[in-house]
Design a protein around this motif. Structure first.
Motif, PDB file in Angstrom:
ATOM      1  N   LEU A  16       0.854  -1.181   0.000  1.00 41.19           N
ATOM      2  CA  LEU A  16       0.000   0.000   0.000  1.00 41.19           C
ATOM      3  C   LEU A  16       0.889   1.230   0.000  1.00 41.19           C
ATOM      4  O   LEU A  16       1.821   1.327   0.803  1.00 41.19           O
ATOM      5  CB  LEU A  16      -0.899  -0.007   1.239  1.00 41.19           C
ATOM      6  CG  LEU A  16      -1.758   1.231   1.464  1.00 41.19           C
ATOM      7  CD1 LEU A  16      -2.782   1.413   0.345  1.00 41.19           C
ATOM      8  CD2 LEU A  16      -2.454   1.148   2.818  1.00 41.19           C
ATOM      9  N   GLN A  17       0.609   2.136  -0.912  1.00 39.58           N
ATOM     10  CA  GLN A  17       1.371   3.384  -0.994  1.00 39.58           C
ATOM     11  C   GLN A  17       0.414   4.558  -0.875  1.00 39.58           C
ATOM     12  O   GLN A  17      -0.627   4.589  -1.537  1.00 39.58           O
ATOM     13  CB  GLN A  17       2.125   3.483  -2.317  1.00 39.58           C
ATOM     14  CG  GLN A  17       3.148   2.394  -2.520  1.00 39.58           C
ATOM     15  CD  GLN A  17       3.828   2.493  -3.872  1.00 39.58           C
ATOM     16  OE1 GLN A  17       3.341   3.131  -4.786  1.00 39.58           O
ATOM     17  NE2 GLN A  17       4.973   1.839  -3.983  1.00 39.58           N
ATOM     18  N   HIS A  18       0.764   5.493  -0.015  1.00 44.13           N
ATOM     19  CA  HIS A  18      -0.026   6.721   0.138  1.00 44.13           C
ATOM     20  C   HIS A  18       0.788   7.884  -0.400  1.00 44.13           C
ATOM     21  O   HIS A  18       1.992   7.969  -0.167  1.00 44.13           O
ATOM     22  CB  HIS A  18      -0.312   7.024   1.614  1.00 44.13           C
ATOM     23  CG  HIS A  18      -1.242   6.070   2.263  1.00 44.13           C
ATOM     24  ND1 HIS A  18      -2.577   5.983   1.953  1.00 44.13           N
ATOM     25  CD2 HIS A  18      -1.034   5.156   3.235  1.00 44.13           C
ATOM     26  CE1 HIS A  18      -3.148   5.069   2.703  1.00 44.13           C
ATOM     27  NE2 HIS A  18      -2.230   4.547   3.485  1.00 44.13           N
ATOM     28  N   GLY A  25      -0.853  22.833   7.954  1.00 37.88           N
ATOM     29  CA  GLY A  25      -0.031  22.404   9.075  1.00 37.88           C
ATOM     30  C   GLY A  25      -0.076  20.911   9.359  1.00 37.88           C
ATOM     31  O   GLY A  25       0.377  20.466  10.401  1.00 37.88           O
ATOM     32  N   THR A  26      -0.618  20.145   8.438  1.00 37.67           N
ATOM     33  CA  THR A  26      -0.674  18.688   8.607  1.00 37.67           C
ATOM     34  C   THR A  26      -0.535  18.024   7.241  1.00 37.67           C
ATOM     35  O   THR A  26      -0.415  18.696   6.214  1.00 37.67           O
ATOM     36  CB  THR A  26      -1.999  18.272   9.291  1.00 37.67           C
ATOM     37  OG1 THR A  26      -1.934  16.892   9.610  1.00 37.67           O
ATOM     38  CG2 THR A  26      -3.195  18.553   8.419  1.00 37.67           C
ATOM     39  N   TRP A  27      -0.519  16.717   7.232  1.00 38.64           N
ATOM     40  CA  TRP A  27      -0.470  15.971   5.975  1.00 38.64           C
ATOM     41  C   TRP A  27      -1.880  15.590   5.566  1.00 38.64           C
ATOM     42  O   TRP A  27      -2.657  15.096   6.378  1.00 38.64           O
ATOM     43  CB  TRP A  27       0.370  14.700   6.126  1.00 38.64           C
ATOM     44  CG  TRP A  27       1.825  14.983   6.291  1.00 38.64           C
ATOM     45  CD1 TRP A  27       2.535  14.900   7.437  1.00 38.64           C
ATOM     46  CD2 TRP A  27       2.744  15.384   5.276  1.00 38.64           C
ATOM     47  NE1 TRP A  27       3.844  15.230   7.216  1.00 38.64           N
ATOM     48  CE2 TRP A  27       3.999  15.535   5.890  1.00 38.64           C
ATOM     49  CE3 TRP A  27       2.640  15.648   3.917  1.00 38.64           C
ATOM     50  CZ2 TRP A  27       5.138  15.924   5.193  1.00 38.64           C
ATOM     51  CZ3 TRP A  27       3.775  16.029   3.214  1.00 38.64           C
ATOM     52  CH2 TRP A  27       5.002  16.162   3.855  1.00 38.64           C
ATOM     53  N   LYS A  28      -2.210  15.824   4.328  1.00 35.36           N
ATOM     54  CA  LYS A  28      -3.533  15.504   3.775  1.00 35.36           C
ATOM     55  C   LYS A  28      -3.363  14.410   2.722  1.00 35.36           C
ATOM     56  O   LYS A  28      -2.533  14.527   1.825  1.00 35.36           O
ATOM     57  CB  LYS A  28      -4.132  16.758   3.137  1.00 35.36           C
ATOM     58  CG  LYS A  28      -5.386  16.544   2.378  1.00 35.36           C
ATOM     59  CD  LYS A  28      -6.553  16.983   3.167  1.00 35.36           C
ATOM     60  CE  LYS A  28      -7.783  16.937   2.260  1.00 35.36           C
ATOM     61  NZ  LYS A  28      -8.948  16.558   2.923  1.00 35.36           N
ATOM     62  N   PHE A  44      -3.302  -0.203  -8.514  1.00 42.97           N
ATOM     63  CA  PHE A  44      -4.741  -0.081  -8.400  1.00 42.97           C
ATOM     64  C   PHE A  44      -5.042   1.031  -7.410  1.00 42.97           C
ATOM     65  O   PHE A  44      -4.621   0.961  -6.256  1.00 42.97           O
ATOM     66  CB  PHE A  44      -5.364  -1.395  -7.911  1.00 42.97           C
ATOM     67  CG  PHE A  44      -5.076  -2.562  -8.806  1.00 42.97           C
ATOM     68  CD1 PHE A  44      -5.916  -2.865  -9.864  1.00 42.97           C
ATOM     69  CD2 PHE A  44      -3.950  -3.344  -8.603  1.00 42.97           C
ATOM     70  CE1 PHE A  44      -5.642  -3.939 -10.699  1.00 42.97           C
ATOM     71  CE2 PHE A  44      -3.669  -4.422  -9.430  1.00 42.97           C
ATOM     72  CZ  PHE A  44      -4.521  -4.718 -10.482  1.00 42.97           C
ATOM     73  N   GLU A  45      -5.742   2.070  -7.865  1.00 42.52           N
ATOM     74  CA  GLU A  45      -6.127   3.162  -6.981  1.00 42.52           C
ATOM     75  C   GLU A  45      -7.210   2.669  -6.027  1.00 42.52           C
ATOM     76  O   GLU A  45      -8.122   1.952  -6.438  1.00 42.52           O
ATOM     77  CB  GLU A  45      -6.675   4.340  -7.799  1.00 42.52           C
ATOM     78  CG  GLU A  45      -5.667   4.934  -8.734  1.00 42.52           C
ATOM     79  CD  GLU A  45      -5.082   6.243  -8.251  1.00 42.52           C
ATOM     80  OE1 GLU A  45      -5.579   6.814  -7.267  1.00 42.52           O
ATOM     81  OE2 GLU A  45      -4.113   6.680  -8.869  1.00 42.52           O
ATOM     82  N   VAL A  46      -7.088   3.027  -4.772  1.00 42.00           N
ATOM     83  CA  VAL A  46      -8.087   2.680  -3.761  1.00 42.00           C
ATOM     84  C   VAL A  46      -8.290   3.868  -2.831  1.00 42.00           C
ATOM     85  O   VAL A  46      -7.396   4.680  -2.647  1.00 42.00           O
ATOM     86  CB  VAL A  46      -7.680   1.440  -2.917  1.00 42.00           C
ATOM     87  CG1 VAL A  46      -7.633   0.189  -3.749  1.00 42.00           C
ATOM     88  CG2 VAL A  46      -6.368   1.665  -2.196  1.00 42.00           C
ATOM     89  N   GLU A  47      -9.462   3.940  -2.259  1.00 43.49           N
ATOM     90  CA  GLU A  47      -9.701   4.933  -1.215  1.00 43.49           C
ATOM     91  C   GLU A  47      -9.003   4.438   0.050  1.00 43.49           C
ATOM     92  O   GLU A  47      -8.943   3.225   0.289  1.00 43.49           O
ATOM     93  CB  GLU A  47     -11.195   5.074  -0.951  1.00 43.49           C
ATOM     94  CG  GLU A  47     -11.981   5.678  -2.080  1.00 43.49           C
ATOM     95  CD  GLU A  47     -13.440   5.838  -1.722  1.00 43.49           C
ATOM     96  OE1 GLU A  47     -13.760   5.964  -0.513  1.00 43.49           O
ATOM     97  OE2 GLU A  47     -14.251   5.824  -2.646  1.00 43.49           O
ATOM     98  N   PRO A  48      -8.457   5.337   0.852  1.00 45.47           N
ATOM     99  CA  PRO A  48      -7.788   4.896   2.089  1.00 45.47           C
ATOM    100  C   PRO A  48      -8.669   4.004   2.951  1.00 45.47           C
ATOM    101  O   PRO A  48      -8.204   3.018   3.518  1.00 45.47           O
ATOM    102  CB  PRO A  48      -7.454   6.215   2.794  1.00 45.47           C
ATOM    103  CG  PRO A  48      -7.323   7.204   1.682  1.00 45.47           C
ATOM    104  CD  PRO A  48      -8.350   6.785   0.654  1.00 45.47           C
ATOM    105  N   ARG A  49      -9.956   4.321   3.040  1.00 42.21           N
ATOM    106  CA  ARG A  49     -10.874   3.495   3.840  1.00 42.21           C
ATOM    107  C   ARG A  49     -10.969   2.089   3.255  1.00 42.21           C
ATOM    108  O   ARG A  49     -10.960   1.104   3.983  1.00 42.21           O
ATOM    109  CB  ARG A  49     -12.242   4.154   3.893  1.00 42.21           C
ATOM    110  CG  ARG A  49     -13.258   3.352   4.666  1.00 42.21           C
ATOM    111  CD  ARG A  49     -14.564   4.073   4.840  1.00 42.21           C
ATOM    112  NE  ARG A  49     -15.144   4.439   3.568  1.00 42.21           N
ATOM    113  CZ  ARG A  49     -16.289   5.090   3.441  1.00 42.21           C
ATOM    114  NH1 ARG A  49     -16.947   5.468   4.510  1.00 42.21           N
ATOM    115  NH2 ARG A  49     -16.776   5.374   2.266  1.00 42.21           N
ATOM    116  N   THR A  50     -11.020   1.987   1.932  1.00 39.34           N
ATOM    117  CA  THR A  50     -11.093   0.677   1.279  1.00 39.34           C
ATOM    118  C   THR A  50      -9.823  -0.115   1.538  1.00 39.34           C
ATOM    119  O   THR A  50      -9.880  -1.316   1.794  1.00 39.34           O
ATOM    120  CB  THR A  50     -11.315   0.832  -0.239  1.00 39.34           C
ATOM    121  OG1 THR A  50     -12.516   1.577  -0.451  1.00 39.34           O
ATOM    122  CG2 THR A  50     -11.423  -0.507  -0.920  1.00 39.34           C
TER     123      THR A  50
END
Length: 103
Positions: A16-18, A25-28, A44-50
């Protein structure tokens, strides 16, 4: 029915790569993708929740348990999501993202 009863796991070579960016002031989170660590490069693109839900496929849980969590996260009923989830599972298996757990 077989796919529903199978104990599946994420393929061990999955990663998994983000991609994140600084914002306020934070990471989005900008995007997440799962890739194979070896062999042909497929992303394969995925939503973080997925991605978090896919991690529940550890070879110990049946899809019914994972779907219950999916429904909880989405605020729906498992029975309403089942057909779509089975189709998604087939896609994940065909692309070697999920596999049958070895007993």
């Amino acid at each position: 029915r077989e796919i529903w009863e199978a104990r599946l796991r994420l393929a061990p070579e999955m990663r998994l790569q983000h991609t994140v960016r600084p914002e306020g002031g934070t990471w989005k989170a900008e995007r997440s993708r799962i890739t194979f660590a070896e062999g042909l490069i497929s992303e394969f693109e995925v939503e973080p929740r997925t991605a978090g839900l896919l991690a529940m496929y550890d070879g110990k849980r049946k899809s019914e348990e994972v779907l219950a969590r999916v429904a909880q996260e989405m605020g729906g009923k498992p029975s309403e999501l089942r057909d779509g989830w089975v189709g998604y599972l087939r896609h994940l298996i065909e692309n070697r993202i999920l596999e049958q757990a070895v007993r």
